[in-house]
Design a protein around this motif. Structure first.
Motif: not given
Length: 87
Positions: A31-50
């Motif tokens: 819904a909104y671009a983030t200022r940060g991500l909190y990750v509760g359980q680790g692993g890989d994360i694939r994202v589209t940056m701003l």
């Protein structure tokens, strides 16, 4: 509730004031671009940056706030769970 810091502006170096539970999805942006991500359980994360760049961040550690501006967390390539977008 009174906010004694309410007269100060928000910026990328100030604490987050809102959040969004992230459900990884290959088709839908957040819904909104983030200022940060909190990750509760680790692993890989694939994202589209701003910026539009797509990147896989490997071996993300749990319990950490990552100061990255993303518009999408993709399901394909994401193994980290309990992700929260901060803004």
């Amino acid at each position: 509730m009174e906010d004694e810091f309410g007269q100060f502006g928000t910026g990328l170096t100030t604490p987050a004031t809102a959040s969004e539970v992230v459900t990884p999805d290959d088709a839908t942006n957040l819904a909104y671009a983030t200022r940060g991500l909190y990750v509760g359980q680790g692993g890989d994360i694939r994202v589209t940056m701003l910026s539009g760049d797509v990147v896989t961040l490997r071996n993300i550690q749990p319990g950490i706030i990552y100061p990255i501006r993303v518009v999408q967390v993709l399901a394909t390539g994401t193994t980290a769970t309990d992700v929260v977008g901060l803004r």
